[in-house]
Design a protein around this motif. Structure first.
Motif, mmCIF file in Angstrom:
data_model
loop_
_atom_site.group_PDB
_atom_site.id
_atom_site.type_symbol
_atom_site.label_atom_id
_atom_site.label_comp_id
_atom_site.label_asym_id
_atom_site.label_seq_id
_atom_site.Cartn_x
_atom_site.Cartn_y
_atom_site.Cartn_z
ATOM 1 N N SER A 1 15.249 4.126 -11.624
ATOM 2 C CA SER A 1 16.521 4.140 -11.315
ATOM 3 C C SER A 1 17.292 5.595 -11.434
ATOM 4 O O SER A 1 18.128 5.978 -10.141
ATOM 5 C CB SER A 1 18.179 3.642 -11.996
ATOM 6 N N ASN B 1 12.117 -2.091 -5.131
ATOM 7 C CA ASN B 1 14.051 -1.983 -4.263
ATOM 8 C C ASN B 1 13.159 -4.228 -4.576
ATOM 9 O O ASN B 1 11.565 -4.024 -4.522
ATOM 10 C CB ASN B 1 14.232 -1.734 -3.462
ATOM 11 N N ASP C 1 1.599 13.012 -11.930
ATOM 12 C CA ASP C 1 1.994 11.558 -10.770
ATOM 13 C C ASP C 1 1.467 10.353 -11.207
ATOM 14 O O ASP C 1 0.456 10.488 -12.595
ATOM 15 C CB ASP C 1 1.085 12.265 -9.553
ATOM 16 N N ILE C 2 2.701 9.579 -11.733
ATOM 17 C CA ILE C 2 2.156 8.408 -12.326
ATOM 18 C C ILE C 2 0.410 7.672 -11.718
ATOM 19 O O ILE C 2 0.436 7.159 -12.627
ATOM 20 C CB ILE C 2 3.366 7.135 -12.598
ATOM 21 N N GLY D 1 16.355 8.771 -9.032
ATOM 22 C CA GLY D 1 15.415 9.442 -8.148
ATOM 23 C C GLY D 1 17.160 8.659 -7.168
ATOM 24 O O GLY D 1 18.055 8.767 -6.898
ATOM 25 N N VAL D 2 17.020 7.839 -6.180
ATOM 26 C CA VAL D 2 16.957 7.839 -4.671
ATOM 27 C C VAL D 2 18.168 7.040 -4.939
ATOM 28 O O VAL D 2 19.350 6.381 -4.967
ATOM 29 C CB VAL D 2 16.269 6.663 -4.559
ATOM 30 N N VAL E 1 8.295 6.844 -5.784
ATOM 31 C CA VAL E 1 7.522 6.686 -6.717
ATOM 32 C C VAL E 1 6.386 5.193 -6.109
ATOM 33 O O VAL E 1 5.277 4.829 -6.611
ATOM 34 C CB VAL E 1 7.642 6.671 -8.669
ATOM 35 N N ASP E 2 7.564 4.465 -6.135
ATOM 36 C CA ASP E 2 7.085 3.262 -5.021
ATOM 37 C C ASP E 2 6.834 3.598 -4.101
ATOM 38 O O ASP E 2 4.905 2.748 -3.988
ATOM 39 C CB ASP E 2 8.298 2.710 -4.616
ATOM 40 N N GLY F 1 10.815 4.291 -0.989
ATOM 41 C CA GLY F 1 9.679 5.770 -0.594
ATOM 42 C C GLY F 1 9.873 5.944 -2.713
ATOM 43 O O GLY F 1 9.733 5.281 -2.853
#
Ligand code: AR6
Length: 173
Positions: free
Chosen positions: A122, A24, A10-11, A124-125, A33-34, A31
């Motif tokens: 980029s 974004n 987990d970063i 993931g979502v 990692v953000d 959602g």
């Protein structure tokens, strides 16, 4: 010489100079990692992001990077970058993804930060194919670090096993 490594982690737990957020353009959280970074950093991060100048393409256009404090996180700073949404590959996605890595590393160096942890921006979502994204991440980071000669450590932080294996193979470790 920059040291490149890969971990499955987990970063938000990392005690490095800077972790990079796959954000974004609003920089107001989301959602993936953000969301994890905003939750762990606390409300101070959101407040600082709100104060950043908001332009036509939001606070951070795709491919660019911005820096904030890290608040409750163990790292020193957070670098927020906005990866491209994957639209099939003919809409400049590769160049934009490369810009994310380049601009994030240059911003870190400008702020005297020499250890940087990247998530798989980029993938993931935003739907970027993992293998293509990993190749761009490794190639761009190697080139930019060789040119700057200021970055001691780049850690590619993988959440899933496929990305972890891809990076291990690309880095031959
Ligand atoms: N630590 C490390 N990696 C993580 C973590 C974590 N805690 N959580 C997820 N990942 P994504 P994107 C991985 O979707 O594709 C957000 O809503 C995840 O498994 O976070 O750039 C933003 O607000 C994947 O490999 O980012 C944007 O709207 C990687 O992080 C949008 O998603 C990136 O997945 C950005 O999409």
């Amino acid at each position: 010489m920059t040291n490149f490594s890969v971990i499955q982690e987990d970063i938000t737990s990392l005690n490095v100079d800077a972790i990079v957020n796959a954000a974004n353009s609003s920089l107001l959280g989301g959602g993936g990692v953000d969301g994890a970074i905003h939750r762990a950093a606390g409300i101070g991060l959101l407040e600082e992001c709100r104060r950043l100048p908001d332009g036509q393409q939001g606070r951070c256009p795709t491919g660019e990077a911005r820096i904030t404090g890290a608040y409750n996180l163990p790292c020193k700073k957070i670098i927020h970058t906005v990866g491209p949404v994957w639209h099939g590959g003919k809409y400049g996605e590769a160049a934009l993804l490369a810009s994310c890595y380049k601009n994030s590393i240059e911003l870190a160096a400008k702020n005297g930060l020499s250890s940087i942890a990247f998530p798989n921006i980029s993938t993931g979502v935003f739907g970027y194919p993992k293998e293509e994204a990993a190749k761009i991440a490794v190639k761009t980071s190697s080139e930019v670090c060789a040119c700057l000669n200021k970055i001691e450590k780049i850690i590619f932080v993988c959440f899933d096993l496929l990305n972890y294996k891809l990076y291990k193979e690309l880095l031959s470790i």
